[in-house]
Design a protein around this motif. Sequence first.
Motif, mmCIF file in Angstrom:
data_model
loop_
_atom_site.group_PDB
_atom_site.id
_atom_site.type_symbol
_atom_site.label_atom_id
_atom_site.label_comp_id
_atom_site.label_asym_id
_atom_site.label_seq_id
_atom_site.Cartn_x
_atom_site.Cartn_y
_atom_site.Cartn_z
ATOM 1 N N SER A 12 0.695 -1.164 -0.045
ATOM 2 C CA SER A 12 0.025 -0.008 -0.223
ATOM 3 C C SER A 12 0.936 1.195 -0.228
ATOM 4 O O SER A 12 1.551 1.376 1.014
ATOM 5 C CB SER A 12 -1.038 -0.102 1.086
ATOM 6 N N ALA A 14 -0.327 4.352 0.019
ATOM 7 C CA ALA A 14 -0.861 5.178 1.307
ATOM 8 C C ALA A 14 -0.087 4.855 2.574
ATOM 9 O O ALA A 14 -0.033 5.593 3.337
ATOM 10 C CB ALA A 14 -2.294 4.739 1.506
ATOM 11 N N ALA A 15 -0.035 3.638 2.854
ATOM 12 C CA ALA A 15 0.624 3.222 4.041
ATOM 13 C C ALA A 15 1.884 3.812 4.204
ATOM 14 O O ALA A 15 2.573 4.138 5.320
ATOM 15 C CB ALA A 15 0.369 1.564 4.186
ATOM 16 N N LEU A 18 2.139 7.160 5.000
ATOM 17 C CA LEU A 18 1.515 7.529 6.234
ATOM 18 C C LEU A 18 2.699 7.181 7.302
ATOM 19 O O LEU A 18 3.051 8.108 8.258
ATOM 20 C CB LEU A 18 0.399 6.516 6.733
ATOM 21 N N ARG A 19 3.916 6.420 6.996
ATOM 22 C CA ARG A 19 4.877 5.955 7.861
ATOM 23 C C ARG A 19 5.791 7.180 8.065
ATOM 24 O O ARG A 19 6.112 7.448 9.186
ATOM 25 C CB ARG A 19 5.622 4.815 7.019
ATOM 26 N N TRP A 58 -4.960 8.535 14.957
ATOM 27 C CA TRP A 58 -4.223 7.179 14.362
ATOM 28 C C TRP A 58 -4.705 6.344 15.220
ATOM 29 O O TRP A 58 -3.867 5.369 15.474
ATOM 30 C CB TRP A 58 -2.978 7.560 14.453
ATOM 31 N N THR A 62 -9.003 2.089 11.344
ATOM 32 C CA THR A 62 -9.823 1.101 10.645
ATOM 33 C C THR A 62 -11.323 1.221 10.850
ATOM 34 O O THR A 62 -12.170 0.383 10.003
ATOM 35 C CB THR A 62 -9.484 -0.139 10.670
ATOM 36 N N ARG A 72 -9.721 3.284 7.251
ATOM 37 C CA ARG A 72 -8.315 2.894 6.450
ATOM 38 C C ARG A 72 -8.255 1.734 6.632
ATOM 39 O O ARG A 72 -8.847 0.844 7.603
ATOM 40 C CB ARG A 72 -7.460 3.927 6.871
ATOM 41 N N GLU A 76 -2.532 0.239 7.154
ATOM 42 C CA GLU A 76 -2.409 1.502 7.446
ATOM 43 C C GLU A 76 -2.268 1.624 9.244
ATOM 44 O O GLU A 76 -1.108 2.051 9.648
ATOM 45 C CB GLU A 76 -3.221 2.364 6.987
ATOM 46 N N ARG A 77 -2.921 0.982 9.531
ATOM 47 C CA ARG A 77 -3.122 0.848 11.262
ATOM 48 C C ARG A 77 -1.843 0.186 11.334
ATOM 49 O O ARG A 77 -1.134 0.594 12.501
ATOM 50 C CB ARG A 77 -4.222 -0.020 11.646
#
Lengths: 382, 342
Positions: A12, A14-15, A18-19, A58, A62, A72, A76-77
């Motif tokens: 992902s 997106a993930a 986000l990191r 955060w 999800t 999400r 991502e979580r």
Amino acid sequence: MDSLKFSPPPVSKAAEDLRLEVRAFLKDALAGQTATEKAQSWNGHSPEFSRLVGKQGWLGMTWPKQYGGQERSALERYVVVEEMLAAGAPVSAHWIAERQSGPTLLRYGTQAQRDEILPKILRGECYFAIGMSEPNSGSDLASVQTRAVKTDGGFVVNGSKIWTSNAHLSHYMILFCRTDARSEDRHSGHSQFLVDMKTPGLEIRPILFSTGEHQFNEVFFKDMFLPDAALIGEMGQGWKQVTGELSFERSGPDRFLTSFAAVKGLSGRIGTEPDDRGAIALGRIVAHLMVLRRMSRSIAGMLEDDLDPALQAAIVKDLGTSLEQEIPEIARQIIAVEPGEGADGELEAMLDYIIQHAPTFSLRGGTREILRGIIARGAGLR
Amino acid sequence: MNISESLAVETSERLLREQCTDTVLAAADAGIWQQALWEQLTEFGLPVALVGEDQGGIDLRIAEAFAIFRLAGQVALPLPIVETVLGNWLLSRAGLEPFEGPVSLVDGTALSLSAKNDGWHLSGGAPRVPWGRRADIVVLVGGKVARVGRKGVTVSEGTNIADEPRDGLAFDAQLENAAVADLPGKTDLMAVLAAARCNQMAGAMERVFELATAYALEREQFGRPLAKFQAIQQNLAVLAEQVAASNAAAEMAAEAVEGEIGRIAVAAAKTRVGEAAGIAASIAHQVVGAMGVTEEFSLHHLTRRLWSWREEYGNETYWAREIGQATAKLGPDALWPAITAV
């Protein structure tokens, strides 16, 4: 045995974006942490930090939007969680609520329970304790004696829970207890309840850790009244519900990153031009972590797809906690250190904490022997 | 595409399981080339698995080929299928013609290839080349693929722990211009071969687990199957964990080859799988007892290969040191980002 294959973890973009965001946030938020604080990993308790993380959006990311979640991906979580752990963030306050209690309420809770509790967890303001183990029911969870007896408009609970981490700092507990008298099938007749820790008849007594820390408690219930509305899910289906909860508890990066501070400490001590012994030791740990991470992310993918990864979770937890326990032993084979709180080096202070807490890694969340029993059952051996 | 849905992988599995019998393995142990089995693999097209259809190949994905390597490991296939698939892959990528028979591969870092007599001259020595006595040789040297074959190659025979041929080769070979070509892109041959061994080992460990489990369920002592003893269950669970970790690591390595991610993922995989191989073999032999070290019980075909393959193309010490040096160099704060980059 198909469960020995872990499907490739989802990828992902997106993930990964986000990191970087999480890393930047943590760099500021954690400036000035002491070595011991870094070593505490997910035992570090800071409501202030939890609220800050909630503000970032955060927690429970999800979960459905109707409760303030963002829907999400599990991946991502996962990224948020592993970044927090790798950085040694004090996540303990919200940890259990976000990891397993919230998801349990989402899956089995009543509408009123969800509406009331989930938004508060998301804000990093509502903390949970686990109500599973009892003095006479540790690994043998199905044998719990605490009992809720049906009465007018609710239940009356008598019994006790033990090893309840942060009961004294939590707002709620998910209580696992018997609702029917013992039946033939030892896996039936249990139920789960949402318990406000301020309920009359509930008493908390501390159990001090060998270092003097107060984290564990014993929780007593004496004629404690719970309204019907406190029941989570179906009456009598508690065993099925609680085993689902355990998959969340066993598969995450918290099962192999607890000692990560010591790995960084070791890297610092062997320096940028390590000798062979130092390089080989560090390289081996990194190799293990890379593979565990892959397995754990694969499980995150399974959870996302609503599959039941109970067996895979047991495998990851046993492999992961074994590595976590090995890490301080490896470090002291490479560097001649004497662990101690007031010692000069960071690594010494970290090892002081980690060595004393390491025995719990393969106890909490299911002992090594129980996990191996689950794996053996999966292989058709029992 | 999901690998488990690949028709080629499924068909290979059936073929290998049916044909790679204990009789075949015992004969191969005695040094006899298994021509009939090789012909069946050829009929199916496996030697040209990674060659494009326009060159007569079957054009599988790298992930599929590596899944087949895992199956080859499961049955302890006593033939150089891994080397042949990868050798022909290099040839076809360089625009050279694949070989028809078995191929072996040499990472020619220590060899010398120079222009000579309107062609090329290859010289130097390569130790422990799989099936070097029998296979047509492909060498990757200085970014070029050399389609050597067997001319100008002197063999000194050797074997590994599993009695697979591992031969020393000395090259004094004059090659035509048309037998040497540039390899487009970058290929780290040692890492590719290490990734292949990871997959063979993961497969072999899956089978080791099956054999040990089946034995524990069947063999009775004290009036009940061994499988009913907790001590045995706990050991087999540890074995299962090592298989699971090896499967994940092997896939990670295959992905790294496919995505040209580079050495560190393969290094981690070979380190992890090599460690697992020792643990798996040790537990399986303990469960199976003295029966497991006899010629007639098939466990040794797998465990002797595990003990061999974990050393090849870098053992745990080799790769862990490389990972450790690379990550330590970046300093502690860069350690976690290095882990998440894989």
